[in-house]
Design an enzyme around this catalytic site. Sequence first.
Site, mmCIF file in Angstrom:
data_model
loop_
_atom_site.group_PDB
_atom_site.id
_atom_site.type_symbol
_atom_site.label_atom_id
_atom_site.label_comp_id
_atom_site.label_asym_id
_atom_site.label_seq_id
_atom_site.Cartn_x
_atom_site.Cartn_y
_atom_site.Cartn_z
ATOM 1 N N ASP A 86 -86.492 17.450 14.703
ATOM 2 C CA ASP A 86 -87.818 17.934 14.341
ATOM 3 C C ASP A 86 -88.924 17.059 14.910
ATOM 4 O O ASP A 86 -90.007 17.549 15.218
ATOM 5 C CB ASP A 86 -87.939 18.005 12.816
ATOM 6 C CG ASP A 86 -86.985 19.021 12.215
ATOM 7 O OD1 ASP A 86 -86.646 19.988 12.911
ATOM 8 O OD2 ASP A 86 -86.566 18.838 11.062
ATOM 9 N N GLY A 87 -88.674 15.760 15.057
ATOM 10 C CA GLY A 87 -89.674 14.889 15.648
ATOM 11 C C GLY A 87 -89.947 15.217 17.095
ATOM 12 O O GLY A 87 -91.099 15.182 17.551
ATOM 13 N N GLY A 142 -91.660 15.172 9.197
ATOM 14 C CA GLY A 142 -90.802 14.027 9.399
ATOM 15 C C GLY A 142 -91.499 12.766 9.831
ATOM 16 O O GLY A 142 -90.848 11.738 10.043
ATOM 17 N N HIS A 175 -89.934 6.576 25.382
ATOM 18 C CA HIS A 175 -90.744 5.962 24.339
ATOM 19 C C HIS A 175 -91.339 7.055 23.465
ATOM 20 O O HIS A 175 -91.292 8.244 23.818
ATOM 21 C CB HIS A 175 -91.852 5.072 24.924
ATOM 22 C CG HIS A 175 -92.820 5.816 25.793
ATOM 23 N ND1 HIS A 175 -92.620 6.005 27.148
ATOM 24 C CD2 HIS A 175 -94.010 6.423 25.517
ATOM 25 C CE1 HIS A 175 -93.624 6.677 27.667
ATOM 26 N NE2 HIS A 175 -94.480 6.959 26.688
ATOM 27 N N ARG A 187 -83.869 2.290 9.088
ATOM 28 C CA ARG A 187 -83.346 3.068 10.203
ATOM 29 C C ARG A 187 -81.997 2.546 10.684
ATOM 30 O O ARG A 187 -81.231 3.268 11.329
ATOM 31 C CB ARG A 187 -84.345 3.087 11.355
ATOM 32 C CG ARG A 187 -85.675 3.750 11.024
ATOM 33 C CD ARG A 187 -86.507 3.972 12.279
ATOM 34 N NE ARG A 187 -85.909 4.976 13.153
ATOM 35 C CZ ARG A 187 -86.160 6.280 13.079
ATOM 36 N NH1 ARG A 187 -86.997 6.748 12.161
ATOM 37 N NH2 ARG A 187 -85.580 7.113 13.909
#
Length: 569
Positions: free
Chosen positions: A250-251, A558, A225, A357
């Site tokens: 990057d997240g 991001g 999650h 997305r």
Amino acid sequence: PPAPRRPPRAPAAVATRPGSRGPLTVPRPSASAPRRPAPRPAPRAGPPGGAGGVGAMGAAEPLRSALWVKQQRCAVSLDPARALLRWWRSPGPGDCAPGADACSVPVSEIITVEETDRRGQRRGRGRWQRMGTPYAFTVHCVKRARQHRWKWAQVTFCCAEEQLRQLWLQTLRELLDKLTCRPKHLLVFINPVGGKGRGKRVYERKVAPLFALAAVSAEVIVTDHANHAREALYEVSLDKYDGVVCVGGDGMFSEVLHGLIGSTQRSAGVDQNHPRASLVPSPLRIGIIPAGSTDCVCYSTVGTVDVETSALHIIVGDTLSMDVCSVHHNGVLLRYFASLLGYGFYGDIIKDSEKNRWMGLARYDFSGLKTFLSHHCYEGSVAFLPARHTVGSPRDGKPCRAGCFVCRQSRQQLQEEQKKALYGLENAEEVEEWKVVCGKFLAINATNMCCACPRSPRGLSPSAHLGDGSADLILIRKCSRLSFLRFLIRHTNQQDQFDFAFVEVYRVKKFQFTSRPKPEEDSTRDVWERGKTRLGQICSDRSPCCCAATHSSWNCDGEVLDGAALEVR
């Protein structure tokens, strides 16, 4: 020991050669005696049954032998003082100087060494066949390729004596044990859905075998999650780990960054919500295995998004110091960012892409085109404190590299300023002069690094530095669509993207942003009016040429961040 020599007739000068046991006598010619060539030193004695000459191994004395590499006789030397392993072809029994075909590997780029069993393998002709059963050892190392890529390579050396092989293995392993910067135990977080959903497969097929080869143990956690890695870093004890590795984009890196910084500040008793709090650096390092959409942080630090290259950098213990900025709003910490904080154009792209997305990676192209065509500009004021301690500028054309001089000198000067403020010699906040820029902007970007990626090899700010204690603030004022398109195209080539009248760039230590309020937002309007009257105001009113909007969102590494008034340090 050297063979006995006949004493020269003329007076002699004494010289030494690295690796020799005694002096080398060089005759000095006299007027009465004819010139005679200097006697050649006798070869040094090797080990019993020697396959090559081996010098006595002292603290910094090189080891040299004649070994076989790919059925070719080679001279192999290991210099502990230079920490360098070299080998070159040496067909004859005498000493042969290295030529253009000589190969070398720094000890710092050797992954491991191990014994190799050559007893069931087919051998060629000549001396290689007459050697009988060779004793071999393999050196696993880094091979540098083009475009900053690293590859795993292995070289097998063969000799006729077990004693000689053990001598080389022992010497190499002793040198590798002295490399204390290498990690031994890592905590690995894998994002299974980031990018194209290939994070777990990439780690198992490409990274885990290299870690096992280098004897690096890893504890793997597959996140299920959002903010799972951040929460785990607050709970687990980090004392037993040498570093944290994130497999994702990057997240994922941002999650690990927030978890490490937050847990470190909590242990040190630092209030992160205080804008002027001095944060304690984390003792752990973060390794990045690229498996995301853009992998901006990995590309800006390593120079490529190749998985094998990143894994090898982690194994050999390469380290870069990186600046991190805090983002506060009304005395509350919102986020940290390490690469980009963008308002306007880049903020609109990331916010719109979150609605699409389902499109995968194509959502960034779709949202980018949509945002470019809308051509929104936003009114606001930016107050910033210039970074006086830096030795570079955003347009000096000096990119950040390993061992960067700009980062080193800037960091030293920044530490001196902090010491003065610590002892009360001066209050930097009050002495230094803030500057204010207000107007209508298409984009406001703050970068801690060049923010490069495969589509933009030079990045948003090519001369931004990773560890100089400052950020590059880029202001793009309102302009025509054609001018803005020319500005965007320059991110993909070698031209100066700051060479436009509507683009301003500053190197800053901190800045504040306040968006232009609506008529009914009276409280925010007071902040706006105060910002316009600050010292160093630079305001310009130009004819409108784009669609005005009330406010945008921030692209914080991001992630979407909303806030009309922010303070960044």
